[in-house]
Design a protein around this motif. Structure first.
Motif, PDB file in Angstrom:
ATOM      1  N   LYS A  53      18.165 -32.128   5.935  1.00  0.00           N
ATOM      2  CA  LYS A  53      16.983 -31.650   6.658  1.00  0.00           C
ATOM      3  C   LYS A  53      15.796 -31.620   5.701  1.00  0.00           C
ATOM      4  O   LYS A  53      15.947 -31.328   4.518  1.00  0.00           O
ATOM      5  N   LEU A  77       2.191 -33.127  11.502  1.00  0.00           N
ATOM      6  CA  LEU A  77       3.368 -32.633  12.225  1.00  0.00           C
ATOM      7  C   LEU A  77       3.036 -32.338  13.682  1.00  0.00           C
ATOM      8  O   LEU A  77       3.808 -32.699  14.583  1.00  0.00           O
ATOM      9  N   TYR A  81       5.829 -31.766  16.180  1.00  0.00           N
ATOM     10  CA  TYR A  81       6.594 -30.803  15.391  1.00  0.00           C
ATOM     11  C   TYR A  81       5.676 -29.679  14.923  1.00  0.00           C
ATOM     12  O   TYR A  81       4.460 -29.786  15.012  1.00  0.00           O
ATOM     13  N   SER A  84       9.490 -26.554  11.839  1.00  0.00           N
ATOM     14  CA  SER A  84      10.483 -27.583  12.163  1.00  0.00           C
ATOM     15  C   SER A  84      11.215 -28.054  10.908  1.00  0.00           C
ATOM     16  O   SER A  84      10.635 -28.104   9.827  1.00  0.00           O
ATOM     17  N   LEU A 102      13.056 -31.457   9.868  1.00  0.00           N
ATOM     18  CA  LEU A 102      13.209 -32.825  10.328  1.00  0.00           C
ATOM     19  C   LEU A 102      14.500 -33.427   9.781  1.00  0.00           C
ATOM     20  O   LEU A 102      14.818 -33.261   8.602  1.00  0.00           O
ATOM     21  N   THR A 103      15.207 -34.125  10.642  1.00  0.00           N
ATOM     22  CA  THR A 103      16.422 -34.831  10.258  1.00  0.00           C
ATOM     23  C   THR A 103      16.073 -36.302  10.047  1.00  0.00           C
ATOM     24  O   THR A 103      14.936 -36.721  10.308  1.00  0.00           O
ATOM     25  N   ASP A 162      17.011 -38.685  11.928  1.00  0.00           N
ATOM     26  CA  ASP A 162      16.622 -39.203  13.239  1.00  0.00           C
ATOM     27  C   ASP A 162      15.160 -38.911  13.551  1.00  0.00           C
ATOM     28  O   ASP A 162      14.464 -39.738  14.151  1.00  0.00           O
ATOM     29  N   ASP A 163      14.678 -37.732  13.133  1.00  0.00           N
ATOM     30  CA  ASP A 163      13.269 -37.392  13.337  1.00  0.00           C
ATOM     31  C   ASP A 163      12.376 -38.329  12.523  1.00  0.00           C
ATOM     32  O   ASP A 163      11.344 -38.796  13.018  1.00  0.00           O
ATOM     33  N   LYS A 217      12.239 -41.579  14.247  1.00  0.00           N
ATOM     34  CA  LYS A 217      11.388 -41.475  15.440  1.00  0.00           C
ATOM     35  C   LYS A 217       9.911 -41.548  15.054  1.00  0.00           C
ATOM     36  O   LYS A 217       9.133 -42.253  15.683  1.00  0.00           O
ATOM     37  N   VAL A 218       9.519 -40.823  14.006  1.00  0.00           N
ATOM     38  CA  VAL A 218       8.121 -40.761  13.597  1.00  0.00           C
ATOM     39  C   VAL A 218       7.684 -42.034  12.874  1.00  0.00           C
ATOM     40  O   VAL A 218       6.638 -42.606  13.173  1.00  0.00           O
TER      41      VAL A 218
END
Length: 187
Positions: free
Chosen positions: A122, A153, A158, A162, A164-165, A167-168, A171-172
């Motif tokens: 994370k 963010l 976000y 938050s 972020l993983t 996957d985040d 996505k970004v």
């Protein structure tokens, strides 16, 4: 029985202990998902041997810092945590993130690892702030960094709270035109 060395270029690289066999080259190619040609791997091996000054079979933090471009990088201390003690196969695997043939997903994975310095999977606001501080140095105040990062963010959906993983991050950053390509010089 070990295969013969690839060609005379490999044989000219130095002593028998520094030679790569065809098998070695193919194994490294497989380890880095065939992102480098055989010639590029031989060139990378020559560079690896130059950096591995004591011929230990791995590159230490001090040896990485002997490369001026690396030492001057504002993220060099973070990268050293990932690089210290890499053997040749892992050295090539790390560099494969900078190949033009590497997917955006793999490039983002490397960026995520730079931000996730405690390796907990994370990235917090604090983690991102530390990287931004490394990158901006004295050009931005702490308040400016917090403001910019908070806005980025928010724009991405976000908040400061938050975590972020990977996957985040995908996505970004996955929609961006991310450029992290480096060419391997081949003699």
């Amino acid at each position: 029985m070990w295969p013969q060395p690839l060609n005379s270029t490999v044989q000219q690289m130095g002593t028998a202990s520094s030679m790569l066999t065809q098998y070695d080259i193919e194994e490294v190619q497989e380890h880095c998902n065939n992102l480098f040609s055989q010639q590029e791997i031989v060139s990378l091996y020559e560079r690896f041997c130059q950096l591995d000054r004591n011929a230990k079979g791995f590159i230490s933090a001090d040896e990485f810092l002997s490369v001026p471009e690396f030492a001057m990088n504002p993220l060099s201390q973070r990268l050293l945590k990932m690089l210290d003690g890499l053997n040749f196969k892992d050295f090539v695997a790390f560099l494969s993130a900078f190949s033009a043939k590497t997917s955006i997903h793999q490039k983002i994975e490397l960026i995520f690892k730079v931000y996730d310095s405690d390796h907990n999977g994370k990235v917090s606001f604090k983690d991102m702030l530390e990287v931004l501080k490394d990158l901006s140095g004295s050009f931005m105040s702490d308040e400016q960094r917090e403001e910019v990062l908070s806005q980025v963010l928010r724009d991405a959906g976000y908040s400061k709270d938050s975590y972020l993983t990977l996957d985040d991050f995908i996505k970004v950053l996955g929609q961006s035109d991310l450029k992290m390509d480096v060419e391997v010089p081949v003699d």
